[in-house]
Scaffold this motif. Sequence first.
Motif: not given
Length: 226
Positions: A193-194, A144-149
């Motif tokens: 994050i990935r 849920t911290q992935l940018p743009g999710i």
Amino acid sequence: MEVCFFLIGESAPAHHAFDHSDVARLQSIARDAAGLKRFVTHVPSVPNAPFCVTQWYFDDLELMEASLQPGNAIATVADDIAERASNGTLYQQAMAVRNFSTPHPHACEPRDERCTYLVSYEGEADNFNAWLTHYLTHHPPLMTQLPGIRELEIYTRIDYRSGLHHARATAMQRNKVVFDDIAALDAALASPIRTRMKADFDSFPPYSGATPHYPMRSIYGNLTRK
């Protein structure tokens, strides 16, 4: 808890790729499914991905099973997809849905398009309870911290009745991660994050089997009844 039914078309030649008219036809049929809450059609963004994936969301397992009987909505769509891609293989699977809040959700209107990263765990964990406990505890807080999710859903298999003659998929788990477009997905996959997610993956309980990941174009269905 919601249930989601997957129809997954694989191994079709390129000339059987689905276009907007095909998607519109499937969405029109889907409107007849009693109790259907959401409907999404995915078509490939890259080679060698499934040629079509449809997701059918219900709040009630029995309503979903009713749509799987001959002559009803899901069965009709399955026949339509199979006829459209006669050299492909169609799989079915029903799964429980775990929906996770994201920092910047964006509700999709009918016919909106998004870019979805579909993931499946096709093998088996040595201890599924340990696997799922670790996964749900540690991985979604990173995802849920992935940018743009925009959306995050995790699915686990359930037993169900079906009148479809198509093969049953047996994926242990599936994930759906949704972004606005392919550029947003690419940016997320290149983010720190990935990297943290990969490190967490290395700490998962023992698992053996394939874990295919596919970016897909996703079209959200209009369920306004005829």
